[in-house]
Design a protein around this motif. Structure first.
Motif, PDB file in Angstrom:
ATOM      1  N   ALA A  24      14.745  69.209 -15.433  1.00  0.00           N
ATOM      2  CA  ALA A  24      14.859  70.610 -15.829  1.00  0.00           C
ATOM      3  C   ALA A  24      15.837  70.775 -16.988  1.00  0.00           C
ATOM      4  CB  ALA A  24      15.308  71.451 -14.636  1.00  0.00           C
ATOM      5  N   LEU A  25      16.965  70.062 -16.930  1.00  0.00           N
ATOM      6  CA  LEU A  25      17.935  70.120 -18.011  1.00  0.00           C
ATOM      7  C   LEU A  25      17.345  69.596 -19.319  1.00  0.00           C
ATOM      8  CD1 LEU A  25      21.323  68.983 -16.403  1.00  0.00           C
ATOM      9  CD2 LEU A  25      20.844  71.180 -17.482  1.00  0.00           C
ATOM     10  N   ILE A  26      16.639  68.480 -19.225  1.00  0.00           N
ATOM     11  CA  ILE A  26      16.030  67.889 -20.421  1.00  0.00           C
ATOM     12  C   ILE A  26      15.038  68.857 -21.047  1.00  0.00           C
ATOM     13  CG2 ILE A  26      14.473  66.059 -21.231  1.00  0.00           C
ATOM     14  CD1 ILE A  26      15.864  64.214 -19.165  1.00  0.00           C
ATOM     15  N   ALA A  27      14.237  69.489 -20.213  1.00  0.00           N
ATOM     16  CA  ALA A  27      13.259  70.457 -20.725  1.00  0.00           C
ATOM     17  C   ALA A  27      13.962  71.606 -21.446  1.00  0.00           C
ATOM     18  CB  ALA A  27      12.409  70.987 -19.578  1.00  0.00           C
ATOM     19  N   ARG A  28      15.047  72.087 -20.888  1.00  0.00           N
ATOM     20  CA  ARG A  28      15.782  73.192 -21.508  1.00  0.00           C
ATOM     21  C   ARG A  28      16.454  72.758 -22.818  1.00  0.00           C
ATOM     22  NH1 ARG A  28      19.546  75.844 -17.009  1.00  0.00           N
ATOM     23  NH2 ARG A  28      20.056  77.190 -18.807  1.00  0.00           N
ATOM     24  N   ILE A  29      16.982  71.540 -22.819  1.00  0.00           N
ATOM     25  CA  ILE A  29      17.614  71.022 -24.040  1.00  0.00           C
ATOM     26  C   ILE A  29      16.586  70.897 -25.158  1.00  0.00           C
ATOM     27  CG2 ILE A  29      18.749  69.001 -25.065  1.00  0.00           C
ATOM     28  CD1 ILE A  29      19.946  68.520 -22.212  1.00  0.00           C
ATOM     29  N   LEU A  30      15.440  70.324 -24.829  1.00  0.00           N
ATOM     30  CA  LEU A  30      14.385  70.157 -25.831  1.00  0.00           C
ATOM     31  C   LEU A  30      13.825  71.501 -26.287  1.00  0.00           C
ATOM     32  CD1 LEU A  30      12.468  67.081 -24.364  1.00  0.00           C
ATOM     33  CD2 LEU A  30      14.117  67.125 -26.263  1.00  0.00           C
ATOM     34  N   ALA A  31      13.997  72.512 -25.434  1.00  0.00           N
ATOM     35  CA  ALA A  31      13.520  73.858 -25.796  1.00  0.00           C
ATOM     36  C   ALA A  31      14.534  74.612 -26.652  1.00  0.00           C
ATOM     37  CB  ALA A  31      13.212  74.656 -24.534  1.00  0.00           C
ATOM     38  N   GLY A  32      15.697  74.003 -26.871  1.00  0.00           N
ATOM     39  CA  GLY A  32      16.667  74.622 -27.759  1.00  0.00           C
ATOM     40  C   GLY A  32      18.058  74.842 -27.200  1.00  0.00           C
ATOM     41  N   GLU A  33      18.253  74.645 -25.896  1.00  0.00           N
ATOM     42  CA  GLU A  33      19.584  74.839 -25.294  1.00  0.00           C
ATOM     43  C   GLU A  33      20.396  73.551 -25.414  1.00  0.00           C
ATOM     44  OE1 GLU A  33      19.752  77.264 -21.606  1.00  0.00           O
ATOM     45  OE2 GLU A  33      17.559  77.095 -21.648  1.00  0.00           O
ATOM     46  N   ARG A  34      20.750  73.224 -26.633  1.00  0.00           N
ATOM     47  CA  ARG A  34      21.379  71.938 -26.907  1.00  0.00           C
ATOM     48  C   ARG A  34      22.736  71.762 -26.235  1.00  0.00           C
ATOM     49  NH1 ARG A  34      20.918  71.960 -33.345  1.00  0.00           N
ATOM     50  NH2 ARG A  34      21.572  74.121 -32.935  1.00  0.00           N
ATOM     51  N   GLU A  35      23.420  72.855 -25.968  1.00  0.00           N
ATOM     52  CA  GLU A  35      24.746  72.779 -25.352  1.00  0.00           C
ATOM     53  C   GLU A  35      24.699  72.197 -23.940  1.00  0.00           C
ATOM     54  OE1 GLU A  35      22.967  76.707 -24.226  1.00  0.00           O
ATOM     55  OE2 GLU A  35      23.120  75.493 -26.066  1.00  0.00           O
ATOM     56  N   LEU A  36      23.525  72.139 -23.344  1.00  0.00           N
ATOM     57  CA  LEU A  36      23.380  71.598 -21.989  1.00  0.00           C
ATOM     58  C   LEU A  36      23.388  70.068 -21.960  1.00  0.00           C
ATOM     59  CD1 LEU A  36      20.624  73.945 -20.483  1.00  0.00           C
ATOM     60  CD2 LEU A  36      23.099  74.033 -20.100  1.00  0.00           C
ATOM     61  N   PHE A  37      23.331  69.458 -23.127  1.00  0.00           N
ATOM     62  CA  PHE A  37      23.266  67.995 -23.156  1.00  0.00           C
ATOM     63  C   PHE A  37      24.496  67.366 -22.509  1.00  0.00           C
ATOM     64  CE2 PHE A  37      23.758  63.804 -25.221  1.00  0.00           C
ATOM     65  CZ  PHE A  37      22.567  63.231 -24.799  1.00  0.00           C
ATOM     66  N   HIS A  38      25.651  67.980 -22.710  1.00  0.00           N
ATOM     67  CA  HIS A  38      26.854  67.403 -22.096  1.00  0.00           C
ATOM     68  C   HIS A  38      26.788  67.481 -20.579  1.00  0.00           C
ATOM     69  CE1 HIS A  38      31.184  67.004 -20.983  1.00  0.00           C
ATOM     70  NE2 HIS A  38      31.064  66.007 -21.835  1.00  0.00           N
ATOM     71  N   ASP A  39      26.194  68.533 -20.051  1.00  0.00           N
ATOM     72  CA  ASP A  39      26.013  68.620 -18.597  1.00  0.00           C
ATOM     73  C   ASP A  39      25.114  67.497 -18.105  1.00  0.00           C
ATOM     74  OD1 ASP A  39      27.558  70.912 -18.455  1.00  0.00           O
ATOM     75  OD2 ASP A  39      25.841  72.266 -18.671  1.00  0.00           O
ATOM     76  N   LEU A  40      24.154  67.130 -18.946  1.00  0.00           N
ATOM     77  CA  LEU A  40      23.207  66.079 -18.573  1.00  0.00           C
ATOM     78  C   LEU A  40      23.882  64.717 -18.487  1.00  0.00           C
ATOM     79  CD1 LEU A  40      20.206  65.256 -18.086  1.00  0.00           C
ATOM     80  CD2 LEU A  40      20.014  64.995 -20.580  1.00  0.00           C
ATOM     81  N   ILE A  41      24.751  64.433 -19.436  1.00  0.00           N
ATOM     82  CA  ILE A  41      25.338  63.088 -19.489  1.00  0.00           C
ATOM     83  C   ILE A  41      26.683  62.972 -18.784  1.00  0.00           C
ATOM     84  CG2 ILE A  41      24.182  62.578 -21.667  1.00  0.00           C
ATOM     85  CD1 ILE A  41      27.016  62.948 -22.961  1.00  0.00           C
ATOM     86  N   ARG A  42      27.305  64.114 -18.437  1.00  0.00           N
ATOM     87  CA  ARG A  42      28.650  64.079 -17.858  1.00  0.00           C
ATOM     88  C   ARG A  42      28.789  63.118 -16.669  1.00  0.00           C
ATOM     89  NH1 ARG A  42      29.311  69.158 -16.800  1.00  0.00           N
ATOM     90  NH2 ARG A  42      30.387  69.708 -18.742  1.00  0.00           N
TER      91      ARG A  42
END
Length: 224
Positions: A24-42
């Motif tokens: 879900a995070l990846i889908a949102r990041i690819l859709a433009g919510e780039r700030e969520l990438f840190h949540d993904l890798i944290r």
């Protein structure tokens, strides 16, 4: 038996929930919510650093490698298909970066020649066992913690990789194979030899302290 089954089921459910959250995070990041990438890798930042350090053996280089790997992962995120766990995919990128840094700094290729030998060969120490089964009270000794660090540092890079992935990060053999880019059989060979080297390096520091230590060094080194 039922408690073990319940535990395994619970772990499976947690893994599935984590994978769904990441998807879900990846889908949102690819859709433009780039700030969520840190949540993904944290959750994986510490593991990436440890994996990088296992190869380059330098704190500054390991930090640079982990940072570069994260950047590359972000740039390549749209290519992630979910065939492996996101953490495994991320680890593979990190190890590739670490190997490149190691080659650049040392001017040498990683030596994989000894891996073609059979995993048993001359390595049959019946009195030694899995290096991880050190009594917790012994790990409180400063000199033993230092001995662990020194022993890991003495391993060849390809052995350190699998040791960190399997015994420190808790990856399965299959996941470690994907992360390192080699087959499962070769991962097992390297893990066997890495553990054996750890045992040989650590045993002299433990055995003189108390003969009873050899009692807990009874499991076979080849246990995967």
């Amino acid at each position: 038996m039922s408690s073990t089954t319940d535990k395994n089921t619970g772990q499976t459910d947690l893994a599935a929930a984590s994978a769904a959250r990441e998807a879900a995070l990846i889908a949102r990041i690819l859709a433009g919510e780039r700030e969520l990438f840190h949540d993904l890798i944290r959750p994986y930042e510490r593991g990436l650093y440890l994996a990088a350090y296992s190869v380059v053996q330098n704190q500054s280089d390991a930090e640079d490698v982990a940072q570069d790997a994260v950047i590359k992962a972000y740039q390549a995120l749209k290519s992630f298909r979910g065939d492996a766990k996101f953490s495994t995919w991320l680890m593979a990128i990190t190890l590739n970066e670490a190997r490149s840094r190691w080659r650049k700094n040392s001017g040498e290729q990683l030596d994989f020649l000894s891996d073609c030998e059979d995993s048993t060969g001359d390595y049959t120490p019946s009195v030694l066992a899995d290096w991880r089964y050190i009594p917790s009270q012994e790990l409180e000794r400063k000199e033993l913690r230092q001995a662990l660090r020194e022993a890991i540092a003495k391993l060849s890079p390809e052995y350190r990789e699998v040791l960190i992935l399997r015994d420190v990060r808790g990856m399965s053999i299959a996941e470690a194979a994907v992360a390192t880019g080699v087959n499962e059989g070769l991962v097992k060979v390297r893990l066997f030899r890495a553990r054996l080297s750890m045992q040989k390096l650590l045993a002299p520091k433990l055995a003189p302290k108390q003969r009873g230590f050899m009692g807990w060094l009874t499991r076979k080194a080849g246990g995967q």
